[in-house]
Design a protein around this motif. Structure first.
Motif, mmCIF file in Angstrom:
data_model
loop_
_atom_site.group_PDB
_atom_site.id
_atom_site.type_symbol
_atom_site.label_atom_id
_atom_site.label_comp_id
_atom_site.label_asym_id
_atom_site.label_seq_id
_atom_site.Cartn_x
_atom_site.Cartn_y
_atom_site.Cartn_z
ATOM 1 N N ASP A 226 9.247 10.574 -6.946
ATOM 2 C CA ASP A 226 10.697 10.620 -6.784
ATOM 3 C C ASP A 226 11.295 9.365 -6.173
ATOM 4 O OD1 ASP A 226 11.063 13.237 -7.806
ATOM 5 O OD2 ASP A 226 10.349 14.081 -5.910
ATOM 6 N N TYR A 227 10.468 8.429 -5.688
ATOM 7 C CA TYR A 227 11.039 7.271 -5.002
ATOM 8 C C TYR A 227 10.045 6.122 -4.932
ATOM 9 C CZ TYR A 227 8.339 8.999 -0.991
ATOM 10 O OH TYR A 227 7.328 9.442 -0.173
ATOM 11 N N MET A 228 10.596 4.919 -4.672
ATOM 12 C CA MET A 228 9.812 3.772 -4.219
ATOM 13 C C MET A 228 10.274 3.462 -2.809
ATOM 14 S SD MET A 228 9.570 -0.216 -5.558
ATOM 15 C CE MET A 228 8.331 -0.010 -6.839
ATOM 16 N N ARG A 229 9.340 3.413 -1.877
ATOM 17 C CA ARG A 229 9.640 3.093 -0.475
ATOM 18 C C ARG A 229 9.027 1.731 -0.185
ATOM 19 N NH1 ARG A 229 8.230 7.938 3.068
ATOM 20 N NH2 ARG A 229 10.208 8.672 2.183
ATOM 21 N N LEU A 230 9.878 0.755 0.091
ATOM 22 C CA LEU A 230 9.466 -0.639 0.227
ATOM 23 C C LEU A 230 9.755 -1.113 1.647
ATOM 24 C CD1 LEU A 230 8.419 -3.136 -1.361
ATOM 25 C CD2 LEU A 230 10.808 -3.621 -1.936
ATOM 26 N N THR A 231 8.717 -1.498 2.362
ATOM 27 C CA THR A 231 8.858 -2.040 3.714
ATOM 28 C C THR A 231 8.516 -3.516 3.679
ATOM 29 O OG1 THR A 231 8.208 0.098 4.644
ATOM 30 C CG2 THR A 231 8.176 -1.793 6.124
ATOM 31 N N ALA A 232 9.415 -4.344 4.187
ATOM 32 C CA ALA A 232 9.272 -5.792 4.046
ATOM 33 C C ALA A 232 8.429 -6.381 5.150
ATOM 34 C CB ALA A 232 10.643 -6.448 4.054
ATOM 35 N N SER A 233 7.742 -7.469 4.812
ATOM 36 C CA SER A 233 7.215 -8.348 5.847
ATOM 37 C C SER A 233 8.393 -9.021 6.547
ATOM 38 C CB SER A 233 6.315 -9.419 5.223
ATOM 39 O OG SER A 233 5.252 -8.851 4.500
ATOM 40 N N ALA A 234 8.130 -9.603 7.708
ATOM 41 C CA ALA A 234 9.178 -10.340 8.404
ATOM 42 C C ALA A 234 9.322 -11.726 7.797
ATOM 43 C CB ALA A 234 8.849 -10.451 9.885
ATOM 44 N N ALA A 235 10.571 -12.148 7.585
ATOM 45 C CA ALA A 235 10.783 -13.507 7.102
ATOM 46 C C ALA A 235 10.331 -14.518 8.148
ATOM 47 C CB ALA A 235 12.260 -13.710 6.771
#
Length: 446
Positions: A276-285
């Motif tokens: 039902d979803y894509m959950r995307l957690t970013a690295s820190a820039a």
């Protein structure tokens, strides 16, 4: 109330309720988080992150040559390191340079706050901590947050430490003011004429020097994101669900209403692809290079609707860029041999009506406070004027607002950023945008 306001703004800004991007092609999202501009470093020869920021810029340019310019740039919090005005001003200049380089526009930036966007000296005061502690110790924190939001003094104590952030966010009409405007929204047009609705949440309103994992919150308004025909919700928040007291419950809720979920804060890239979803957690820039698992990075996300055997599907293509050392450079984080993390999510049936007019988000509560729904070039023009107005000194903004009689007595009780927000919206309502633009131009030249 909401329906009348939507009609009011649609008449003022034109017939289109959403920005005309992505029609006939995927919407491209550039996602950055945790930039952490430090006042003690920026603009000095001792800044350790000049090289890294330059490499981000170069890699974004290279990727956008392949994918096209970004339609929206999401900055998922921790723009600053200590919430100072100088840090936010540097961020504005850096984002402008990035936009110029990759073909995007500063008007496309969409932001939400993080814990480093909070001025800790204000958040750590005894009176503020009393409000925080009352929420944290409550048997029903959500009800207690709502109760504190109804109290004018308490909500001011919770949000005062975000005033510098909100001044920065006003440029993009993402500034927040409780109790009615505790989330930012924006609508974009997808390739089939449906709407991609962005929701920027505030997970930092009780952030302070006492933060610990699992002890932060979203306010009740974050549980009022609703589904609508022809609307796909994208939620962006700074803190990962693991940092929220009600993180499990909120995660279940988001799975029902938001097929795209974007987080930051943990400084490590994570991708969760569910039916039902894509959950995307970013690295820190710009992470602290001495922290475990140091992994600078950013994301590009292509979003489009496809049809297969009469069924609508949301196709997501995530280009996850992470830093590697020796040799240094950004590389694709690979998934099963591919440089792209691709996912499709079933959507409900929907066909575009002959004349599309999708309702704007429910956060608009009255004509003096809420931003107009995005109206294509008209909204872009208003954002462009807002960006120019933001760069003027406080005294010049005040002089223009007073001379054009765009300030009311009630505005004097509001934070500075809210007063100037009302100036912009009031100029739009009173058909004074050209007059305001001319005054801003004169101040720029003077």
């Amino acid at each position: 109330m909401v329906e009348l306001i939507e009609i009011h703004f649609s008449m003022a800004l034109g017939d289109s309720f959403v920005e005309n991007v992505g029609r006939g092609a995927a919407v491209l999202i550039l996602h950055l988080s945790d930039i952490h501009f430090r006042e003690s470093e920026i603009g000095t020869t001792q800044d350790p992150n000049v090289h890294l920021r330059n490499e981000i810029r170069r890699d974004v340019i290279a990727q956008c040559r392949k994918l096209g310019p970004p339609d929206v740039i999401i900055v998922g919090g921790d723009v600053a390191f200590a919430g100072s005005t100088k840090e936010f001003n540097f961020a504005t200049d850096w984002l402008q340079d990035l936009c110029d380089a990759c073909g995007g526009t500063l008007q496309s930036v969409f932001v939400c706050p993080g814990n480093h966007d909070v001025v800790r000296d204000l958040a750590d005061r005894n009176l503020v901590q009393l409000v925080h502690d009352k929420i944290k110790s409550s048997s029903d924190p959500s009800a207690e947050i709502a109760n504190q939001m109804r109290d004018r003094d308490a909500r001011r104590l919770m949000y005062e430490s975000l005033d510098n952030y909100n001044t920065f966010a006003l440029q993009f009409f993402c500034d927040l003011l409780p109790p009615d405007r505790t989330r930012a929204t924006r609508d974009l047009l997808l390739n089939d004429g449906s709407t991609l609705r962005l929701w920027g949440l505030n997970t930092a309103f009780i952030s302070s020097g006492k933060d610990k994992e699992g002890d932060l919150f979203v306010d009740p308004a974050s549980f009022q994101i609703t589904r609508h025909d022809g609307v796909t919700n994208l939620v962006v928040a700074h803190h990962h669900l693991s940092w929220l007291r009600e993180g499990i419950q909120f995660g279940y809720y988001l799975a029902d209403v938001a097929p795209i979920q974007i987080f930051g804060h943990v400084h490590t890239n994570r991708i969760d692809m569910n039916v039902d979803y894509m959950r995307l957690t970013a690295s820190a820039a710009n992470p602290d290079r001495y922290e475990p698992g140091w992994e600078p990075g950013y994301n590009l996300l292509e979003v489009e609707v496809i049809r297969h055997d009469e069924q609508r599907k949301l196709r997501l293509r995530a280009h996850v860029r992470v830093w590697q050392e020796a040799p240094g450079g950004f590389e694709a984080k690979r998934y099963k041999g591919s440089d792209v993390w691709e996912h499709t999510i079933p959507l409900e049936p929907w066909d575009a009506p002959p004349a599309i007019a999708i309702p704007s988000p429910e956060h608009i509560v009255d004509t003096d406070r809420g931003p107009p729904p995005d109206g294509g070039s008209a909204m872009n023009s208003l954002r462009d004027l807002g960006l120019r107005f933001y760069r003027l000194s406080f005294s010049k903004k005040s002089e223009i607002a007073g001379r054009l009689e765009l300030l009311e007595e009630e505005d004097m009780r509001q934070p500075d950023y809210e007063r100037f927000r009302r100036v912009l919206l009031r100029a739009n309502e009173r058909s004074q945008l050209n007059e305001l633009s001319a005054a801003v131009r004169a101040a720029e030249l003077g």
